[in-house]
Structures are given as C-alpha cells and as structure tokens.
Design a protein around this motif. Structure first.
Motif, PDB file in Angstrom:
ATOM      1  N   LEU A   1       0.808  -1.228   0.000  1.00 20.73           N
ATOM      2  CA  LEU A   1       0.000   0.000   0.000  1.00 20.73           C
ATOM      3  C   LEU A   1       0.842   1.280   0.000  1.00 20.73           C
ATOM      4  O   LEU A   1       0.543   2.221  -0.731  1.00 20.73           O
ATOM      5  N   LEU A   2       1.885   1.291   0.815  1.00 22.54           N
ATOM      6  CA  LEU A   2       2.725   2.496   0.883  1.00 22.54           C
ATOM      7  C   LEU A   2       3.471   2.721  -0.436  1.00 22.54           C
ATOM      8  O   LEU A   2       3.680   3.849  -0.852  1.00 22.54           O
ATOM      9  N   PHE A   3       3.838   1.609  -1.075  1.00 21.00           N
ATOM     10  CA  PHE A   3       4.509   1.720  -2.365  1.00 21.00           C
ATOM     11  C   PHE A   3       3.542   2.269  -3.419  1.00 21.00           C
ATOM     12  O   PHE A   3       3.917   3.056  -4.281  1.00 21.00           O
ATOM     13  N   ASP A   4       2.283   1.836  -3.333  1.00 20.50           N
ATOM     14  CA  ASP A   4       1.273   2.352  -4.261  1.00 20.50           C
ATOM     15  C   ASP A   4       1.051   3.846  -4.042  1.00 20.50           C
ATOM     16  O   ASP A   4       0.831   4.598  -4.993  1.00 20.50           O
ATOM     17  N   LEU A   5       1.116   4.237  -2.797  1.00 17.95           N
ATOM     18  CA  LEU A   5       0.941   5.650  -2.453  1.00 17.95           C
ATOM     19  C   LEU A   5       2.056   6.485  -3.106  1.00 17.95           C
ATOM     20  O   LEU A   5       1.806   7.531  -3.712  1.00 17.95           O
ATOM     21  N   VAL A   6       3.267   5.981  -2.989  1.00 18.82           N
ATOM     22  CA  VAL A   6       4.419   6.657  -3.608  1.00 18.82           C
ATOM     23  C   VAL A   6       4.274   6.644  -5.128  1.00 18.82           C
ATOM     24  O   VAL A   6       4.498   7.653  -5.811  1.00 18.82           O
ATOM     25  N   HIS A   7       3.852   5.487  -5.642  1.00 20.11           N
ATOM     26  CA  HIS A   7       3.731   5.303  -7.086  1.00 20.11           C
ATOM     27  C   HIS A   7       2.731   6.292  -7.699  1.00 20.11           C
ATOM     28  O   HIS A   7       3.039   7.010  -8.651  1.00 20.11           O
ATOM     29  N   GLY A   8       1.531   6.327  -7.129  1.00 16.20           N
ATOM     30  CA  GLY A   8       0.483   7.200  -7.663  1.00 16.20           C
ATOM     31  C   GLY A   8       0.847   8.670  -7.543  1.00 16.20           C
ATOM     32  O   GLY A   8       0.670   9.455  -8.486  1.00 16.20           O
ATOM     33  N   THR A   9       1.395   9.041  -6.398  1.00 17.46           N
ATOM     34  CA  THR A   9       1.746  10.444  -6.155  1.00 17.46           C
ATOM     35  C   THR A   9       2.873  10.881  -7.089  1.00 17.46           C
ATOM     36  O   THR A   9       2.811  11.954  -7.704  1.00 17.46           O
ATOM     37  N   SER A  10       3.898  10.038  -7.211  1.00 13.74           N
ATOM     38  CA  SER A  10       5.024  10.411  -8.078  1.00 13.74           C
ATOM     39  C   SER A  10       4.593  10.430  -9.545  1.00 13.74           C
ATOM     40  O   SER A  10       5.035  11.286 -10.319  1.00 13.74           O
ATOM     41  N   ASN A  11       3.706   9.513  -9.929  1.00 11.06           N
ATOM     42  CA  ASN A  11       3.186   9.528 -11.306  1.00 11.06           C
ATOM     43  C   ASN A  11       2.514  10.863 -11.606  1.00 11.06           C
ATOM     44  O   ASN A  11       2.717  11.455 -12.661  1.00 11.06           O
ATOM     45  N   PHE A  12       1.690  11.318 -10.656  1.00 11.24           N
ATOM     46  CA  PHE A  12       0.970  12.583 -10.848  1.00 11.24           C
ATOM     47  C   PHE A  12       1.955  13.719 -11.091  1.00 11.24           C
ATOM     48  O   PHE A  12       1.819  14.485 -12.046  1.00 11.24           O
ATOM     49  N   ILE A  13       2.957  13.806 -10.235  1.00 13.03           N
ATOM     50  CA  ILE A  13       3.912  14.918 -10.317  1.00 13.03           C
ATOM     51  C   ILE A  13       4.749  14.830 -11.601  1.00 13.03           C
ATOM     52  O   ILE A  13       4.907  15.815 -12.331  1.00 13.03           O
ATOM     53  N   ILE A  14       5.242  13.625 -11.888  1.00 12.43           N
ATOM     54  CA  ILE A  14       6.094  13.443 -13.075  1.00 12.43           C
ATOM     55  C   ILE A  14       5.323  13.789 -14.354  1.00 12.43           C
ATOM     56  O   ILE A  14       5.814  14.510 -15.224  1.00 12.43           O
TER      57      ILE A  14
END
Lengths: 174, 131
Positions: free
Chosen positions: A138-151
């Motif tokens: 779950l925490l990895f997904d949180l990082v994944h989704g958030t970083s995708n948005f920013i990138i």
C-alpha cells in the motif's frame, strides 16, 4: 507501394527504439522503489504515436522484462496492465484537454497498481496471498500514484511537444 | 506554473494523510515489554521439526529472527517490499518452487516477517511449502 513499405520499415524501427527507451527509463530509475517514468512514456507515446504502435511497444517491453528478470507471475500482469493504460489513455484522449487529466490517470493507475497485481497473484496463490500482497504494498502504491501525478504533470507537455516535432521530422524525411 | 505547484502540493498533502492513515489504522503495531514466544521450524523433506522458546523485548518478529540468526541459521533476502526468509536451519529454499509459509498460532500470517508484531505466548511457525 514503395512509400508504404518505407513507412512500415520506419514504424518497425520506431517501435524498437521506443520500446528500448521504456526499458532504459525503467532501469534508470529502478533504484528508487515505485518511482518510474514508464507510465509517463506509455501515456505520451499513445497520444503522439497512437495506441496501435504503443500496444506493440508494451508487448516488447513486457517480454524484455522477462529476459531481464526471468519469468515471474507478476510479469504476466505486465501484459495486461500496460495495454490497459494505453487503451484507457486512447479512450480518454478526446475528453482530456490538459496535462492535469493525464496526470490524474497516471495517479489512479499508480494507486491501483498493487491492487491489480494482487488480483493477478490471487489466481496463482489464493485470495489470502493476494490480500497480503496488496496490504504490504500500500505504501509503495501511495508513492507510485503520487510520483506519477507529479512526473506527468511536469513532463507530459514538454515531452509530447518534443516527440510531435521529432515524429514530423522522422516521417517527413522518408 | 503556480497552478501546477498548487496541484502538486495538494497531492503531496493527500499522500501524507494517506501515509498517516496507513500508520494509524493498517500498519501493525509492536507491543513493548517482555514476552515469551515460540518459534517452530518445519522442513518436512529434511526431517527438520525444531521448536525454540525465547524471552524477548523485541516488538517485531524480524528483530528476534535477526538476533537469533546464527542459532536458527536463517538467511534473508531483501526485496522492495521488505525482508523475506529464504533459509532456515541451514536449508535454503529453491525460490522458483518453495517458500517458508508463516503461521501465527496456527493461522496464516497476513504480512511478512517485517510486519509481524510479537505477542506474549504466540507461536510462530515457519513451514517449507511448495509454490
């Protein structure tokens, strides 16, 4: 006829090069868990080169992953999840008017990434394993989704404009 | 550009709230203080069925396993999702076909060794299983 053949050869070369860029992009950031540019590249390639070419790129990319990491059940998910992203992007193309829309797709994709793979893993190892798999990630997904948005928000437009320019030069010189 | 910065800040705040929510409601919590726990290791094909009792102040199973690594002859492998036990009592799993399944008091563990909190009188069983 000759022109058509030339186009096809150019397409094949282009698909090969773009597949390589995705694999290289993934490897370049592989030391940071779940921060990647693969989602950005697939979304941008779909917009610039169309979904048909990008679907082929995704198949080559997933197959290359098997050569690099060996065969794993999670790699089967790759053959489904990237085409899903490409088709979703292609479907939303007419509705989405700015990079915010694509950044949102990337974010949802990242947040749901673990859940999707948990479903795939459940088919092999049972629902309990899939549940654990999802919770642990779950925490990895949180990082994944958030970083995708920013990138995607920052890089989508410059990359798209550059690729459209390169695409025109590439096909007009045939 | 300001609009983008605002959007990024909003997403980061949402992510932070998500992280805090995870820590508060989902992430397993360790229990402080002394505990007596049992570790049972079963590798049927090698005839291994060993039981160890420990008194510990550790909060998570991984900490106890790391402390007793030599005695239990454990090997770990680090993955993105955390540490995984790949060998016990000198037996190394074949990662393509085997793994150590973890039971807590006879029930399937829902997380990996890194997230299993130690509770007094709990029995942690590691059994070699085929994938």
């Amino acid at each position: 006829m000759e022109a058509m053949k030339a186009m096809k050869v150019k397409d094949i070369i282009l698909i090969g090069i773009l597949s390589a860029t995705i694999t290289a992009g993934k490897l370049a950031l592989s030391f940071i868990p779940n921060i990647e540019i693969v989602t950005l590249l697939f979304i941008t390639y779909t917009i610039v080169f169309g979904y048909k070419k990008t679907l082929l790129i995704s198949i080559i990319f997933s197959t290359t992953e098997i050569f690099i990491y060996g065969f794993n059940t999670w790699l089967l998910g790759y053959y489904l999840i990237w085409p899903l992203l490409i088709l979703l992007t292609a479907l939303m193309k007419k509705i989405i008017k700015s990079e915010y829309g694509y950044a949102t797709i990337g974010a949802i994709f990242g947040y749901g990434f673990g859940f999707f793979f948990a479903i795939v893993e459940s088919f092999f190892y049972g629902i309990a394993y899939g549940w654990v798999y999802w919770l642990r990630g779950l925490l990895f997904d949180l990082v994944h989704g958030t970083s995708n948005f920013i990138i995607i928000l920052i890089l989508f437009n410059p990359l798209k404009n550059l690729l459209f320019k390169l695409k025109r030069t590439y096909y007009n010189n045939s | 550009m300001n609009k983008k910065i605002t959007a990024i800040v909003i997403v980061l705040v949402v992510a932070l709230l998500g992280f805090l929510g995870y820590r508060a409601f989902i992430s397993p919590k360790g229990v402080e203080g002394g505990k007596e726990v049992t570790i049972n290791i079963i590798v049927e094909k090698e005839g291994i069925d060993e039981t160890f009792k420990y008194n510990t102040d550790h909060e998570f199973l991984i900490e106890l396993l790391e402390e007793k690594q030599e005695e239990l002859d454990i090997s770990f492998e680090e993955f993105d999702l955390g540490k995984m036990v790949t060998g016990m009592m000198g037996y190394e799993v074949d990662p393509t076909s085997e793994y150590f399944h973890i039971y807590i008091n006879g029930e399937d563990a829902m997380t990996g060794v890194g997230e299993i909190p130690l509770n007094n009188e709990d029995i942690y069983t590691f059994e070699l299983k085929n994938l």
